[in-house]
Design a protein around this motif. Structure first.
Motif, PDB file in Angstrom:
ATOM      1  N   GLY A   7      -9.503   5.297  -0.200  1.00  0.00           N
ATOM      2  CA  GLY A   7      -9.294   6.581  -0.679  1.00  0.00           C
ATOM      3  C   GLY A   7     -10.348   7.186  -1.342  1.00  0.00           C
ATOM      4  N   SER A   8     -10.890   8.438  -1.136  1.00  0.00           N
ATOM      5  CA  SER A   8     -11.655   9.303  -1.858  1.00  0.00           C
ATOM      6  C   SER A   8     -11.187  10.110  -2.985  1.00  0.00           C
ATOM      7  CB  SER A   8     -12.331  10.313  -0.834  1.00  0.00           C
ATOM      8  OG  SER A   8     -12.935  11.287  -1.462  1.00  0.00           O
ATOM      9  N   ILE A   9     -11.851   9.916  -4.199  1.00  0.00           N
ATOM     10  CA  ILE A   9     -11.453  10.648  -5.244  1.00  0.00           C
ATOM     11  C   ILE A   9     -11.229  11.987  -5.272  1.00  0.00           C
ATOM     12  CG2 ILE A   9     -13.782  10.814  -6.166  1.00  0.00           C
ATOM     13  CD1 ILE A   9     -10.600  10.132  -8.207  1.00  0.00           C
ATOM     14  N   PHE A  10     -11.667  12.694  -4.011  1.00  0.00           N
ATOM     15  CA  PHE A  10     -11.660  14.225  -4.110  1.00  0.00           C
ATOM     16  C   PHE A  10     -10.085  14.334  -3.502  1.00  0.00           C
ATOM     17  CE2 PHE A  10     -16.204  13.395  -4.067  1.00  0.00           C
ATOM     18  CZ  PHE A  10     -16.576  14.094  -5.111  1.00  0.00           C
ATOM     19  N   TYR A  11      -9.867  13.625  -2.682  1.00  0.00           N
ATOM     20  CA  TYR A  11      -8.336  13.532  -1.970  1.00  0.00           C
ATOM     21  C   TYR A  11      -7.316  12.771  -2.699  1.00  0.00           C
ATOM     22  CZ  TYR A  11     -11.001  15.182   2.191  1.00  0.00           C
ATOM     23  OH  TYR A  11     -11.821  15.947   2.951  1.00  0.00           O
ATOM     24  N   VAL A  12      -7.656  11.700  -3.209  1.00  0.00           N
ATOM     25  CA  VAL A  12      -6.634  11.119  -4.102  1.00  0.00           C
ATOM     26  C   VAL A  12      -6.288  11.853  -5.566  1.00  0.00           C
ATOM     27  CG1 VAL A  12      -6.297   9.065  -5.552  1.00  0.00           C
ATOM     28  CG2 VAL A  12      -7.229   8.981  -3.182  1.00  0.00           C
ATOM     29  N   PHE A  13      -7.281  12.906  -5.980  1.00  0.00           N
ATOM     30  CA  PHE A  13      -6.979  13.621  -7.257  1.00  0.00           C
ATOM     31  C   PHE A  13      -5.822  14.571  -6.768  1.00  0.00           C
ATOM     32  CE2 PHE A  13      -8.489  17.280  -9.770  1.00  0.00           C
ATOM     33  CZ  PHE A  13      -7.810  16.675 -11.120  1.00  0.00           C
ATOM     34  N   LYS A  14      -5.819  15.011  -5.494  1.00  0.00           N
ATOM     35  CA  LYS A  14      -4.711  15.969  -5.099  1.00  0.00           C
ATOM     36  C   LYS A  14      -3.390  15.291  -5.309  1.00  0.00           C
ATOM     37  CE  LYS A  14      -7.776  18.313  -1.541  1.00  0.00           C
ATOM     38  NZ  LYS A  14      -8.398  18.919  -2.841  1.00  0.00           N
ATOM     39  N   LEU A  15      -3.225  14.164  -5.028  1.00  0.00           N
ATOM     40  CA  LEU A  15      -1.966  13.514  -5.510  1.00  0.00           C
ATOM     41  C   LEU A  15      -1.703  13.482  -6.746  1.00  0.00           C
ATOM     42  CD1 LEU A  15       0.662  12.080  -4.550  1.00  0.00           C
ATOM     43  CD2 LEU A  15      -0.995   9.963  -4.202  1.00  0.00           C
ATOM     44  N   ALA A  16      -2.798  13.094  -7.749  1.00  0.00           N
ATOM     45  CA  ALA A  16      -2.606  13.091  -9.165  1.00  0.00           C
ATOM     46  C   ALA A  16      -2.270  14.346  -9.684  1.00  0.00           C
ATOM     47  CB  ALA A  16      -3.957  12.586  -9.811  1.00  0.00           C
ATOM     48  N   ALA A  49       0.620   1.604  -2.241  1.00  0.00           N
ATOM     49  CA  ALA A  49      -0.269   2.268  -3.171  1.00  0.00           C
ATOM     50  C   ALA A  49       0.104   3.601  -3.553  1.00  0.00           C
ATOM     51  CB  ALA A  49      -1.706   2.043  -2.744  1.00  0.00           C
ATOM     52  N   VAL A  50       0.635   4.306  -2.636  1.00  0.00           N
ATOM     53  CA  VAL A  50       0.957   5.723  -2.646  1.00  0.00           C
ATOM     54  C   VAL A  50       2.220   5.814  -3.462  1.00  0.00           C
ATOM     55  CG1 VAL A  50       1.536   8.153  -1.706  1.00  0.00           C
ATOM     56  CG2 VAL A  50      -0.577   6.774  -0.917  1.00  0.00           C
ATOM     57  N   LEU A  51       3.040   5.147  -2.651  1.00  0.00           N
ATOM     58  CA  LEU A  51       4.551   5.244  -3.421  1.00  0.00           C
ATOM     59  C   LEU A  51       4.486   4.604  -4.946  1.00  0.00           C
ATOM     60  CD1 LEU A  51       6.675   4.115  -0.535  1.00  0.00           C
ATOM     61  CD2 LEU A  51       6.068   6.507  -1.093  1.00  0.00           C
ATOM     62  N   ARG A  52       3.684   3.717  -5.159  1.00  0.00           N
ATOM     63  CA  ARG A  52       3.654   3.050  -6.599  1.00  0.00           C
ATOM     64  C   ARG A  52       2.627   3.675  -7.520  1.00  0.00           C
ATOM     65  NH1 ARG A  52       1.863  -1.587  -7.382  1.00  0.00           N
ATOM     66  NH2 ARG A  52       0.689  -2.093  -5.603  1.00  0.00           N
ATOM     67  N   ARG A  53       1.756   4.706  -6.820  1.00  0.00           N
ATOM     68  CA  ARG A  53       0.699   5.426  -7.599  1.00  0.00           C
ATOM     69  C   ARG A  53      -0.314   4.397  -8.041  1.00  0.00           C
ATOM     70  NH1 ARG A  53       3.833   8.678  -5.206  1.00  0.00           N
ATOM     71  NH2 ARG A  53       4.206  10.813  -6.095  1.00  0.00           N
ATOM     72  N   ASP A  54      -0.544   3.534  -7.574  1.00  0.00           N
ATOM     73  CA  ASP A  54      -1.493   2.649  -7.689  1.00  0.00           C
ATOM     74  C   ASP A  54      -2.870   3.105  -7.411  1.00  0.00           C
ATOM     75  OD1 ASP A  54      -3.314   0.456  -8.081  1.00  0.00           O
ATOM     76  OD2 ASP A  54      -1.840  -1.261  -7.211  1.00  0.00           O
ATOM     77  N   TRP A  55      -3.496   3.772  -8.211  1.00  0.00           N
ATOM     78  CA  TRP A  55      -4.985   4.840  -8.229  1.00  0.00           C
ATOM     79  C   TRP A  55      -5.868   3.802  -7.813  1.00  0.00           C
ATOM     80  CZ3 TRP A  55      -2.885   9.248  -7.690  1.00  0.00           C
ATOM     81  CH2 TRP A  55      -1.748   9.714  -8.366  1.00  0.00           C
ATOM     82  N   ASN A  56      -6.068   2.669  -8.456  1.00  0.00           N
ATOM     83  CA  ASN A  56      -7.154   1.868  -7.985  1.00  0.00           C
ATOM     84  C   ASN A  56      -7.068   1.046  -6.995  1.00  0.00           C
ATOM     85  OD1 ASN A  56      -8.825   1.607 -10.456  1.00  0.00           O
ATOM     86  ND2 ASN A  56      -7.181   0.747 -11.673  1.00  0.00           N
ATOM     87  N   ARG A  57      -5.917   0.631  -6.397  1.00  0.00           N
ATOM     88  CA  ARG A  57      -5.610   0.209  -4.953  1.00  0.00           C
ATOM     89  C   ARG A  57      -5.794   1.269  -3.826  1.00  0.00           C
ATOM     90  NH1 ARG A  57      -6.460  -3.678  -1.801  1.00  0.00           N
ATOM     91  NH2 ARG A  57      -4.748  -4.271  -0.673  1.00  0.00           N
ATOM     92  N   MET A  58      -5.517   2.516  -4.402  1.00  0.00           N
ATOM     93  CA  MET A  58      -5.867   3.565  -3.163  1.00  0.00           C
ATOM     94  C   MET A  58      -7.335   3.651  -3.109  1.00  0.00           C
ATOM     95  SD  MET A  58      -3.354   6.662  -3.766  1.00  0.00           S
ATOM     96  CE  MET A  58      -2.246   6.438  -5.522  1.00  0.00           C
ATOM     97  N   MET A  59      -8.145   3.599  -4.009  1.00  0.00           N
ATOM     98  CA  MET A  59      -9.539   3.553  -3.909  1.00  0.00           C
ATOM     99  C   MET A  59     -10.053   2.508  -3.069  1.00  0.00           C
ATOM    100  SD  MET A  59     -10.094   6.515  -5.301  1.00  0.00           S
ATOM    101  CE  MET A  59     -11.817   6.501  -5.356  1.00  0.00           C
ATOM    102  N   GLU A  60      -9.509   1.300  -3.265  1.00  0.00           N
ATOM    103  CA  GLU A  60     -10.061  -0.023  -2.690  1.00  0.00           C
ATOM    104  C   GLU A  60      -9.614   0.090  -1.347  1.00  0.00           C
ATOM    105  OE1 GLU A  60      -7.574  -2.976  -4.940  1.00  0.00           O
ATOM    106  OE2 GLU A  60      -9.012  -2.947  -6.380  1.00  0.00           O
ATOM    107  N   LEU A  61      -8.548   0.734  -0.910  1.00  0.00           N
ATOM    108  CA  LEU A  61      -8.133   1.009   0.489  1.00  0.00           C
ATOM    109  C   LEU A  61      -8.697   2.120   1.432  1.00  0.00           C
ATOM    110  CD1 LEU A  61      -4.493   0.108  -0.088  1.00  0.00           C
ATOM    111  CD2 LEU A  61      -6.141  -1.285   1.037  1.00  0.00           C
TER     112      LEU A  61
END
Length: 118
Positions: free
Chosen positions: A75-84, A61-73
């Motif tokens: 992920g917290s938006i507060f942390y995932v946003f740093k990758l975005a 999910a990280v390598l493909r930047r599958d944002w929805n999948r990161m959340m399903e797995l």
């Protein structure tokens, strides 16, 4: 509802179980606040994911930047946003991804007072 996480259609409820499940993913994303870590991640994303012990699904999910999948797995938006942010993406972009809208549609919906869920 003691001990039960309420289900809200179309949303991810980030509770203690999700926090535990997403710990490695969120640690990786949180580490990107440091410029040195951003450079290491950018140099070899796969190796960086491996160093943080992501599951195969989280890594993918990280390598493909599958944002929805990161959340399903977990992920917290507060942390995932740093990758975005590392990718030059805005919160409005992610909001659009999460709601099935374009960035522009999502931004306009915010300006209009948000979506109605009723």
């Amino acid at each position: 509802m003691t001990g039960t996480t309420p289900k809200v259609p179309g949303t991810y409820v980030f509770d203690a179980a999700e926090s535990r499940r997403g710990r490695a993913l969120n640690r990786l994303c949180g580490s990107l606040k440091d410029p040195g870590n951003r450079a290491r991640f950018t140099a070899d994303e796969a190796a960086y994911c491996d160093a943080y012990g992501l599951t195969a699904q989280q890594r993918d999910a990280v390598l493909r930047r599958d944002w929805n999948r990161m959340m399903e797995l977990g992920g917290s938006i507060f942390y995932v946003f740093k990758l975005a942010v590392l990718d030059g993406k805005s919160m409005q972009y992610l909001g659009g991804v999460f709601t099935g809208m374009t960035t522009e549609e999502f931004t306009e919906a915010l300006r209009a007072g948000g979506r109605s869920f009723g």
